[in-house]
Enzyme design. Sequence first.
Site, PDB file in Angstrom:
ATOM      1  N   PRO A   2      66.938   4.828  76.590  1.00  0.00           N
ATOM      2  CA  PRO A   2      67.941   3.854  77.034  1.00  0.00           C
ATOM      3  C   PRO A   2      68.452   3.033  75.849  1.00  0.00           C
ATOM      4  O   PRO A   2      67.670   2.434  75.128  1.00  0.00           O
ATOM      5  CB  PRO A   2      67.170   2.949  78.009  1.00  0.00           C
ATOM      6  N   GLU A   3      69.748   3.063  75.646  1.00  0.00           N
ATOM      7  CA  GLU A   3      70.351   2.219  74.615  1.00  0.00           C
ATOM      8  C   GLU A   3      70.949   0.989  75.293  1.00  0.00           C
ATOM      9  O   GLU A   3      70.866   0.832  76.514  1.00  0.00           O
ATOM     10  CB  GLU A   3      71.400   3.029  73.841  1.00  0.00           C
TER      11      GLU A   3
END
Length: 270
Positions: A2-3
Amino acid sequence: MPELPEVETTLRGIAPHLEGQTISGLLVRNPSLRWPVPPEVARAEGQRVILCRRRAKYLLVELQRGGLMIHLGMSGSLRVCDPGDRPRKHDHVDIVMDNGHCVRFNDPRRFGALLWWDEQPEQHALLRNLGPEPLSAEFSGSHLRRLSRGRKGAVKNFIMDGHIVVGVGNIYASEALFMSGIHPARPAGRVSAARYEALAAAIRDVLAHAIRRGGTTLRDFVNSDGNPGYFAQELLVYEREGNPCFRCQTPIRRRVIGQRSSYYCHRCQR
Ligand SMILES: [Zn+2]
């Protein structure tokens, strides 16, 4: 992994379900996350959620006194479900609310975290030395320019350093450098003020676009098979090695910089 856009999408997904509710229970099935879940998280029980917000990739759940801090790590996700739903594999924590819903934390690789903070979360050791948010007014080309003077390291590593600016992960760094025509290996101290303005604008554009895209996945937070908020990107260079540059048709190259794969066009990026 997850960015920042996925974390922002997660925040927007869970916030309406948590804010204003009282936490009736915190169920920790497995405390062995990146750091052991501290016993202090039990202080959340009986407290009302004032606000959910984000700092870098940390989700902050502000309670009447103190609050929770959640990090999704490499593979974490949150979803809204019924506390009676049978837990799936890797469902490590439930935040149960007195309205009968719960926010469930799933993390196969367990690099995520659930922590407690007492006073100002910004003073927490993990947050205190972070750079500005890329979508805030504090972030600009002149900020990058000022901090880059004299730096010989690659500009790509520079913009991925959380002390400089938070939330610019590998994908978005490659994309923003392409959009602004800057070679990823160029020394950070040798990028002009005008090009840093273009780079800051590109970073904001690529992140804002990804966040807007993520918004379309929000309904997944309440559907039981949801894999919340992780979405395919329309990428210009990332993982396009050997494919033609969209601007000049030259094959995109890959090169490892700072131990991360970097994708760029050697004609368009200088
Ligand atoms: Zn090109």
